[in-house]
Design an enzyme around this catalytic site. Structure first.
Site, short mmCIF file in Angstrom:
data_model
loop_
_atom_site.label_atom_id
_atom_site.label_comp_id
_atom_site.label_asym_id
_atom_site.label_seq_id
_atom_site.Cartn_x
_atom_site.Cartn_y
_atom_site.Cartn_z
N PHE A 61 0.92 -1.52 0.19
CA PHE A 61 -0.33 -0.01 0.34
C PHE A 61 0.66 1.27 0.13
CE2 PHE A 61 -3.39 2.74 1.95
CZ PHE A 61 -4.52 2.83 0.52
N VAL A 85 1.28 -9.37 -2.56
CA VAL A 85 -0.19 -9.56 -1.55
C VAL A 85 -0.97 -10.99 -1.76
CG1 VAL A 85 -2.13 -8.33 -1.54
CG2 VAL A 85 -0.41 -7.46 -2.36
N HIS A 92 -8.75 -7.29 2.90
CA HIS A 92 -8.85 -6.02 2.44
C HIS A 92 -7.62 -6.71 0.50
CE1 HIS A 92 -6.13 -5.30 5.55
NE2 HIS A 92 -5.04 -4.36 4.97
N PHE A 117 5.26 -2.47 -11.95
CA PHE A 117 4.39 -2.65 -11.26
C PHE A 117 4.90 -3.95 -11.31
CE2 PHE A 117 0.39 -5.07 -10.52
CZ PHE A 117 0.07 -4.08 -8.34
N1 INI Z 1 0.41 -5.52 2.51
C1 INI Z 1 1.79 -6.14 1.33
O1 INI Z 1 2.16 -5.76 1.01
N2 INI Z 1 0.89 -7.51 0.97
C2 INI Z 1 0.18 -8.13 2.67
O2 INI Z 1 -0.40 -9.13 1.58
C3 INI Z 1 -0.97 -7.55 3.16
N3 INI Z 1 -2.52 -7.83 3.21
O3 INI Z 1 -2.24 -9.16 3.77
O4 INI Z 1 -2.25 -7.12 4.35
C4 INI Z 1 -0.05 -6.93 3.28
N4 INI Z 1 -0.79 -5.58 4.26
C5 INI Z 1 -0.05 -4.42 4.74
C6 INI Z 1 -0.33 -2.69 3.67
O5 INI Z 1 0.03 -3.30 2.77
C7 INI Z 1 0.01 -1.33 4.52
O6 INI Z 1 1.30 -1.62 4.67
C8 INI Z 1 -1.15 -1.20 5.82
O7 INI Z 1 -2.57 -1.92 5.70
C9 INI Z 1 -1.04 0.33 6.30
O8 INI Z 1 -1.12 1.18 4.91
#
Ligand code: INI
Length: 161
Positions: A61, A85, A92, A117
């Site tokens: 994210f 991810v 989510h 990407f």
């Molecule tokens: N971030 C990832 O890169 N991969 C994932 O599978 C994942 N899951 O499973 O939740 C994930 N979550 C964290 C997200 O990217 C953010 O760091 C977090 O929401 C804070 O903004």
């Protein structure tokens, strides 16, 4: 070479061209393999280690906002984003994966810098591992080739306009 026709075999990189790789720490075992693939592919094509900056973010994210800062710096020929991810890991999934993809594209279009990407979006960890193989299929390798091709093509466009 015709405009827009850079094949991976036609890669031509200026000695001073800099590349940035932004890698998520989430699912780090997988993302580190993507990072190794991207780094070795850039170097195999003549990019020196000194011209590759690697930055880490907590999760996928956060990739677009750092890519935005890097693009704004005007220092980089291309920026590669790497993450993983996994659907089973998070309710989510669609928000994290979808917003990451949307953000990366937005940064790329708004800045004109190719932002590649390299985020695996899979249903299972096994599917992710299969696409982050150090000896076989590796999305980081593909992304580095993509960055090199885009850089080459943009260089040709700029030289001809
Ligand atoms: N971030 C990832 O890169 N991969 C994932 O599978 C994942 N899951 O499973 O939740 C994930 N979550 C964290 C997200 O990217 C953010 O760091 C977090 O929401 C804070 O903004």
């Amino acid at each position: 070479m015709k405009l827009g026709s850079a094949e991976h075999g036609d890669i031509q990189i200026d000695a001073h061209a800099k590349f940035a790789i932004v890698a998520a720490r989430f699912n780090s075992e997988i993302v580190n393999n993507l990072l190794q693939g991207a780094l070795s592919t850039l170097q195999d094509h003549g990019v020196s280690a000194a011209n590759i900056d690697v930055l880490k973010v907590p999760g996928a994210f956060e990739l677009p906002v750092l890519a935005q800062h890097l693009a704004d710096s005007n220092k980089y020929a291309a920026i590669i984003t790497l993450g993983c991810v996994i659907r089973g890991d998070t309710p989510h999934f669609d928000y994290v994966a979808g917003e990451c993809a949307r953000g990366v594209m937005e940064v790329s279009l708004n800045s004109g810098v190719p932002v590649i990407f390299g985020v695996l979006t899979t249903d299972t960890p096994a599917q992710a591992r299969a696409r982050a193989d150090l000896e076989g299929d590796n999305k980081g390798v593909d992304c580095a080739l993509c960055a090199l091709e885009m850089t080459t093509t943009i260089k040709h466009i700029q030289a001809e306009l």
